[in-house]
Enzyme design. Structure first.
Site, short mmCIF file in Angstrom:
data_model
loop_
_atom_site.label_atom_id
_atom_site.label_comp_id
_atom_site.label_asym_id
_atom_site.label_seq_id
_atom_site.Cartn_x
_atom_site.Cartn_y
_atom_site.Cartn_z
N GLU A 182 17.14 155.21 57.59
CA GLU A 182 17.89 154.77 56.41
C GLU A 182 18.18 155.92 55.47
OE1 GLU A 182 16.08 151.35 54.60
OE2 GLU A 182 16.28 150.16 56.41
N LYS A 234 18.82 146.24 48.26
CA LYS A 234 18.09 147.31 48.92
C LYS A 234 18.93 147.75 50.10
CE LYS A 234 14.49 146.96 51.91
NZ LYS A 234 13.17 146.84 52.54
N ASP A 279 9.36 139.83 53.61
CA ASP A 279 10.46 140.15 54.53
C ASP A 279 10.13 139.51 55.88
OD1 ASP A 279 12.32 141.28 56.24
OD2 ASP A 279 11.70 143.35 55.95
N ASP A 313 7.86 149.24 50.64
CA ASP A 313 7.90 148.33 51.79
C ASP A 313 6.82 148.79 52.77
OD1 ASP A 313 8.35 146.62 53.84
OD2 ASP A 313 10.43 147.21 54.23
N ARG A 368 20.01 146.51 56.76
CA ARG A 368 19.10 146.76 57.87
C ARG A 368 19.05 148.26 58.16
NH1 ARG A 368 17.14 141.91 60.21
NH2 ARG A 368 15.45 143.37 60.60
N SER A 369 18.10 148.64 59.01
CA SER A 369 18.01 150.08 59.34
C SER A 369 19.21 150.51 60.19
CB SER A 369 16.69 150.39 60.02
OG SER A 369 16.43 149.45 61.04
N LYS A 387 17.89 138.90 54.32
CA LYS A 387 18.71 139.61 55.29
C LYS A 387 19.46 138.54 56.07
CE LYS A 387 15.42 143.39 56.27
NZ LYS A 387 14.19 143.64 57.07
N GLN A 396 6.22 151.91 55.54
CA GLN A 396 7.61 152.16 55.97
C GLN A 396 8.51 152.84 54.95
OE1 GLN A 396 9.63 149.16 58.61
NE2 GLN A 396 10.92 148.92 56.82
N GLU A 398 6.47 144.94 49.30
CA GLU A 398 7.09 144.13 50.35
C GLU A 398 6.21 144.15 51.59
OE1 GLU A 398 11.11 145.42 51.10
OE2 GLU A 398 11.13 144.54 53.11
P1 PGA Z 1 14.74 146.86 59.43
O1 PGA Z 1 14.02 147.42 58.13
O2 PGA Z 1 16.18 146.67 59.12
O3 PGA Z 1 14.47 147.92 60.45
O4 PGA Z 1 14.05 145.55 59.74
C1 PGA Z 1 14.31 147.05 56.82
C2 PGA Z 1 13.12 146.44 56.16
O5 PGA Z 1 12.04 146.31 56.77
O6 PGA Z 1 13.22 145.99 55.01
ZN ZN Z 2 10.94 145.20 55.07
#
Ligand code: PGA
Ligand code: ZN
Length: 416
Positions: A207, A386, A310, A244, A364-365, A335, A164, A285
Site C-alpha cells: 500500500e 483508509k 475488519d 491495523d 484494499r492492498s 470494504k 500490519q 484495528e
Molecule cells: P487487505 O488489507 O486489503 O490486504 O485485506 C487492508 C486491511 O487489512 O485493512
Molecule cells: Zn485491516
C-alpha cells in the site's frame, strides 16, 4: 430507470500486477458506467468469495477470466432489456442469480463489479456526480478524515514485523488540502529518518507504506511518533496514530505470535491496552483475531478510542449484529468487496451507525486507478477513509478525487 442494454467486462491488472475485474453497464439511452474492483491480501475468512481461474500456468492461478465470462455471459443474459427501480432491486437479483451464501458461483468480484457499474451508470444517467448518487436523499455534511499509512509490516510487507500498518491521522485540520499537506510532510520526514537509521531508500510495501527492518512492532510505532515530532508537530494533538494490527494473521490455536512473544488472548489484549497507554494511538484495528470474540469484548471494555473490526466483521451485517450484541467493537471497517454488493455494504454501514459506531471506509492492498471509493465515503457520510499511503497512483487516485470533491462542494473534513 432506463433499460439495461448490455453488461460487459474486462480482466485488468491491479496495483500488485494481479488480475481483477472491470465492468461496464450500458443503458439503452446510451448512459454508461465503468468501474474496477479491488482485491485484498490479508483477507478475513468470512469474506465473500473472489472467483479466480485456478490455472497455474496463467497468472499463477489468479486469472479472472471466469468472473469476466460470468458478467459477459450469464449476468448479461439475465439483465439485458431489464429495468430496475433502484440499486437494491438490482443487487437482490444478482444475489438470487448467484444463489450461494458467499457469492462463490458467479464470484463476488463479478457481482460487485456489476453492482458498482450500475451505480456509475445511474449517476451518469441522472447527470450527477457519483457521490450524489450514493447520498440519495441524505444531506452531504462532511468529508471523511483520512487515516494514512506510514509504515507497513504483516502480509503487506513480507511479514518482517507482525503488525500490519501504522497510520497517521491529522486531528485538527478542517480541509482535505491541509490534511494531505500535513500528511505528506510527516511521510517525507519519516522517509528521511528511516534512510538515516536503516540506510534505506523509499522502499515501499503493497500500500506504499515504508517498510524498513524494524526490530519489533513497538519500534515501528515509536518511529511514527518520532516522525511526527521531527516534522514539527505534536503527537496526539496535531497528528494521532491509528494501527491495523491484523492479528488474525499471526494467531494460531489460541496464541498470538507477536515477534518473539507468544501471547494468549488476555495477554494480547493487555499488550494493546499498554500501547494505548504509552502511545498517541486513537484507533486499533483487528487487535485480536477474527474468531477470538471473548477477548474482543474484554479489550473493548477497557480500551479508549476506536476498537475497529475488519476481519472480525467482514462488512457482514450478521457478524456486525453479533459484535453489537456482544459489545465486541465500536467501529466498522467497511470494504465493499468483503460482502459483494453495494446494498449489503450499505446495510452494514447503517447498522454500525445506528449502534453509535464510527465507520471507516477502506481500500484494499490490491487497488486500481479507479476512484469510486472517495465518492462512496463522501456520499455515505462516514467518519474516516483508509486508502493506504500517500504515494502510488492507485492510492492517490482516491485522495485526488477527495480534493476534487472538496473543491466542488466546499465540504469540511469531519471534526475528530
Ligand atoms: P487487505 O488489507 O486489503 O490486504 O485485506 C487492508 C486491511 O487489512 O485493512
Ligand atoms: Zn485491516
Amino acid at each position: 430507470m432506463p433499460i439495461i442494454e448490455r453488461l460487459d467486462a474486462l480482466e485488468i491488472l491491479d496495483s500488485r500486477g494481479r488480475p481483477t475485474v472491470q465492468a461496464t453497464c450500458t443503458f439503452a439511452n446510451g448512459a454508461s458506467g465503468t468501474v474496477s474492483v479491488p482485491s485484498g491480501a490479508s483477507t478475513g475468512t468470512a469474506e465473500a468469495h473472489e472467483l479466480r481461474d485456478g490455472d497455474p500456468k496463467r497468472y499463477r492461478g489468479l486469472g479472472c477470466r471466469k468472473a469476466v465470462d460470468n458478467i459477459r455471459g450469464e449476468i448479461n443474459q439475465a439483465f439485458h432489456g431489464r429495468t430496475f427501480a433502484d440499486q437494491a432491486e438490482l443487487d437482490h437479483v444478482l444475489i438470487e442469480l448467484d444463489d450461494t451464501a458467499n457469492k462463490s458461483r458467479l464470484g463476488a468480484n463479478a457481482i460487485l463489479a456489476v453492482s458498482l457499474a450500475f451505480a456509475q451508470a445511474c449517476a451518469a444517467n441522472q447527470a450527477v456526480p457519483l457521490y450524489k448518487y450514493f447520498a440519495g436523499n441524505q444531506k452531504l455534511t462532511t468529508l471523511p478524515r483520512p487515516m494514512i499509512n506510514l509504515f507497513s509490516g504483516g502480509k503487506h510487507a513480507g511479514g518482517q514485523i507482525a503488525i500490519q500498518d501504522v497510520q497517521i491521522m491529522p486531528l485538527r485540520t478542517r480541509t482535505m488540502d491541509d490534511t494531505l499537506a500535513m500528511t505528506v510532510e510527516v511521510f517525507q520526514t519519516a522517509a528521511e529518518l528511516v534512510y538515516k537509521k536503516y540506510g534505506m531508500r523509499l522502499l515501499t510495501a503493497d500500500e506504499g507504506g515504508l517498510a524498513p527492518a524494524f526490530a519489533d512492532s513497538e519500534s515501528m510505532i515509536e518511529a511514527a511518533v518520532e516522525a511526527i515530532e521531527a516534522a514539527g508537530l505534536k503527537p496526539g494533538v496535531d497528528v494521532a496514530l491509528t494501527v491495523d494490527v491484523a492479528a488474525s494473521h499471526f494467531y494460531d490455536a489460541g496464541f498470538y505470535q507477536l515477534g518473539n512473544e507468544r501471547l494468549d488472548g488476555s495477554a494480547m489484549a493487555e499488550k494493546l491496552l499498554s500501547w494505548l497507554e504509552q502511545y498517541p494511538i486513537t484507533s486499533i484495528e483487528d487487535g485480536l483475531a477474527e474468531d477470538d470474540w471473548d477477548h474482543w469484548a474484554a479489550f473493548r471494555r477497557s480500551a479508549k478510542g476506536l476498537v475497529l473490526g475488519d476481519d472480525l466483521l467482514c462488512t457482514n451485517p450478521t457478524r456486525i449484529q453479533k459484535a453489537i450484541n456482544q459489545s465486541a467493537a465500536n467501529a466498522l471497517l467497511l470494504k465493499v468487496n468483503q460482502i459483494g454488493t453495494l446494498t449489503e455494504a450499505r446495510e452494514a454501514c447503517d447498522l454500525a451507525k445506528a449502534a453509535g459506531w464510527r465507520v471507516v471506509v477502506s481500500a484494499r492492498s490490491g487497488e486500481t486507478e479507479d476512484n469510486w471509493l472517495a465518492d462512496l465515503a463522501t456520499g455515505w457520510v462516514v467518519d474516516h477513509i483508509k486508502v493506504g499511503s500517500i504515494t502510488q497512483s492507485e492510492r492517490l487516485a482516491k485522495y485526488n478525487r477527495l480534493l476534487a470533491i472538496e473543491a466542488e462542494t466546499g465540504l469540511p473534513v469531519i471534526e475528530y
